[in-house]
Scaffold this motif. Structure first.
Motif, PDB file in Angstrom:
ATOM      1  N   LYS A 325      23.789  23.065  79.958  1.00  0.00           N
ATOM      2  CA  LYS A 325      22.868  24.056  80.505  1.00  0.00           C
ATOM      3  C   LYS A 325      21.448  23.515  80.575  1.00  0.00           C
ATOM      4  O   LYS A 325      20.736  23.711  81.570  1.00  0.00           O
ATOM      5  N   PRO A 342      20.202  36.229  83.904  1.00  0.00           N
ATOM      6  CA  PRO A 342      21.338  36.883  83.232  1.00  0.00           C
ATOM      7  C   PRO A 342      21.625  38.239  83.856  1.00  0.00           C
ATOM      8  O   PRO A 342      20.722  38.939  84.315  1.00  0.00           O
ATOM      9  N   GLN A 368      25.733  38.307  74.188  1.00  0.00           N
ATOM     10  CA  GLN A 368      24.874  37.778  73.134  1.00  0.00           C
ATOM     11  C   GLN A 368      23.518  37.474  73.749  1.00  0.00           C
ATOM     12  O   GLN A 368      23.415  36.618  74.626  1.00  0.00           O
ATOM     13  N   ARG A 371      23.425  37.620  77.512  1.00  0.00           N
ATOM     14  CA  ARG A 371      24.233  36.660  78.257  1.00  0.00           C
ATOM     15  C   ARG A 371      25.716  36.875  77.954  1.00  0.00           C
ATOM     16  O   ARG A 371      26.086  37.167  76.818  1.00  0.00           O
ATOM     17  N   MET A 373      29.242  35.794  77.062  1.00  0.00           N
ATOM     18  CA  MET A 373      29.853  34.680  76.343  1.00  0.00           C
ATOM     19  C   MET A 373      31.366  34.860  76.318  1.00  0.00           C
ATOM     20  O   MET A 373      31.873  35.980  76.170  1.00  0.00           O
ATOM     21  N   GLU A 382      28.955  29.982  77.328  1.00  0.00           N
ATOM     22  CA  GLU A 382      28.262  30.957  78.158  1.00  0.00           C
ATOM     23  C   GLU A 382      28.841  30.954  79.570  1.00  0.00           C
ATOM     24  O   GLU A 382      29.260  29.907  80.091  1.00  0.00           O
ATOM     25  N   GLN A 384      28.047  32.054  83.618  1.00  0.00           N
ATOM     26  CA  GLN A 384      26.933  32.267  84.547  1.00  0.00           C
ATOM     27  C   GLN A 384      27.403  33.048  85.761  1.00  0.00           C
ATOM     28  O   GLN A 384      28.435  32.716  86.352  1.00  0.00           O
TER      29      GLN A 384
END
Length: 529
Positions: A325, A342, A368, A371, A373, A382, A384
């Motif tokens: 990331k 996010p 979390q 975001r 997870m 994570e 996206q």
């Protein structure tokens, strides 16, 4: 004088300044010019040694492209072929159900089980001492394939360990000696070398750290020896030299960039993300090539954007950071692209535990820090947001894509090679099947599992060829045939799926095991005579 890029990257890691914490080194190359080469945090918490631009780290699986480069060089010289049967070079290997080639090894399409997981199923964690002979023995006793070679992509350290061994046998020299002569020496990569042993001190090598769970750090322990799958130590400046060579070949050094990035379709014609030691992906509108590296306390990302003539390298001695990331965040700073935002609102409907029992897919989604997870096979990563309600993992070499909620409430999961399945939400657990207790034996890993009653349910005791002390894992029901096995492990927890098969007497006869990199491994019930 600091450039604007320096200031922006400094701001990303401002929380590391003045603190006794591990950190990372970062580098940026564009149009052949090094724009950034900087360290943040400490290389040694005990000595308070800062990470510098030239600090050395273990780069783990980023080593794989160099192992492939060595093999491709030998192929050009007529000493091996990608079509060679692996067993013609490593006759110690057990007979396999189908022919596995050197090309399959290079492209992570061999179907071989991952050697690290073969050992983990026998109770061996990465902090225990295992030399290269022990690793080869574990691979040699296995006769199982996860799938038909060439039909799927599945990350496999076994393939590159074997590839490195083949390079050494064919060339008559160590993998390190060949790489030094052909690449590292000519390119001026003076900090890069193969460090096979896990406990050999090396000047300038950052110590690896893991969170201790209490807000502090502990030094990561390494026991496994290394080879072609992940044995290199290097630095950001050296990897930028390699990136420069791939983007614009250096005269007098073999140009293998096209061969390393060449994609070969899977058997049924579907694309594979993995080329030859490098993985294809995208960063916004740019095609990307790269590879990550992960070993307890060390994490690396090597990222190329050929269309932008850009390379970003991030190496960390903090096992909690995500260089995959971070490298992409830095690339966007260079390119002037906004960072993804996010989407906790869009993620809210996805939260929970999801299962497809037939395909052995079990994962949990949670929020979390806003975001989304995912947790699968004991790993957390994570996700996206992408267009059309899709979510992609912020990690490399992993085929996992959320394709959106379905009208019936299911969640569609993409698994690569054109495959997708619908998963249902797990709202409750079921009891473990009756008659599960007993001894089970797997010939491919020479390991016995003993399932016994425990005050909190059933527990699995593991005894393999390298581990004679028993280690307990716990079982948790999912349906009448499928259940989850959990163990604490070292560095990362062990999460497996076990499927029960029943005999004519309606008793459990076999257990079929799936893990992240092993599919369909069979344990047969052992009945005392």
């Amino acid at each position: 004088m600091k450039t604007d890029l320096h200031s922006k990257v400094d701001a990303l890691f401002a929380d590391l300044a003045g603190r006794a914490v591990p950190g990372l080194a970062v580098g940026v190359l564009r149009e052949g010019e090094v724009l950034l080469n900087q360290g943040y945090g400490l290389a040694s918490l005990s000595q308070l040694t800062p990470i510098r631009a030239d600090t050395r780290f273990r780069i783990a699986s980023v080593s794989k492209q160099f192992t492939v480069a060595a093999a491709l060089l030998l192929e050009r010289r007529g000493l091996l072929s990608q079509d060679d049967d692996v067993r013609s070079h490593v006759p110690e290997l057990a007979a396999l159900p189908e022919r596995v080639t050197i090309g399959h090894l290079m492209r992570n399409t061999s179907g071989l089980p991952d050697v690290l997981e073969l050992l983990r199923l026998g109770g061996v964690n990465l902090d225990q001492r295992v030399d290269r002979a022990g690793l080869l023995a574990a691979m040699a006793r296995n006769s199982h394939l996860n799938f038909a070679p060439g039909s799927r992509f599945l990350y496999c350290n076994s393939g590159f360990a074997l590839l490195g061994l083949i390079v050494e046998r064919v060339s008559g020299q160590s993998l390190d000696a060949l790489l030094q002569a052909e690449f590292f020496g000519p390119l001026g990569m003076g900090s890069t070398a193969m460090l096979v042993e896990s406990d050999v001190p090396l000047p300038g090598l950052a110590s690896p750290y893991l969170p201790d769970g209490q807000g502090g750090w502990r030094r990561a322990q390494h026991g496994f020896e290394h080879g072609g799958e992940g044995g290199l130590v290097s630095s950001v400046p050296d990897l930028l030299l390699w990136a420069a060579h791939l983007l614009q070949p250096t005269p007098g050094v073999a140009d293998l960039a096209e061969a390393l990035g060449a994609r070969v379709p899977l058997n049924q014609g579907a694309d594979s993300p993995y080329a030859h030691g490098l993985e294809h992906s995208r960063l916004d509108e740019f095609a990307a090539l790269g590879h990550g590296g992960l070993w307890p306390g060390y994490r690396t990302e090597f990222l190329l954007l050929p269309e932008a003539n850009l390379a970003v390298v991030v190496i960390s001695n903090d096992g909690a950071l995500n260089p995959y990331k971070i490298a992409r965040d830095i690339a966007r700073l260079v390119l002037g692209r906004p960072a993804p935002v996010p989407r906790p609102d869009a993620a809210a409907a996805l939260l929970g535990t999801w299962l497809n029992a037939e395909q052995g897919q079990l994962f949990e989604l949670s929020l979390q820090g806003g975001r989304l997870m995912a947790q699968q096979w004991g790993a957390s990563f994570e996700l996206q947001p992408e267009a059309e309600g899709r979510w992609l993992p912020l990690r490399g070499a992993y085929e996992f894509e959320l394709l959106g909620l379905q009208q019936d409430g299911g969640l569609r999961l993409g698994m690569g090679a054109g495959r997708s399945v619908d998963c249902r939400r797990v709202t409750s657990r079921v009891a473990l099947p009756a008659g599960l207790a007993g001894d089970y034996w797997c010939e491919d890993i020479a390991t016995r599992w003993r399932i016994e009653a425990h005050e909190q349910g059933l527990r699995v005791w593991v005894e393999g060829p390298l581990l004679k002390a028993q280690q307990a894992w716990t079982l948790h029901g999912l349906d009448d045939r499928l259940f989850e096995l959990r163990g604490a492990g070292y560095w990362a927890p062990t999460h497996l799926l076990l499927r029960a098969e029943y005999g004519h007497d309606h008793a459990v006869s076999d257990l079929i095991v799936d893990s992240a990199r092993i599919k369909g491994l069979r344990f047969k019930r052992h009945t005392a005579l």
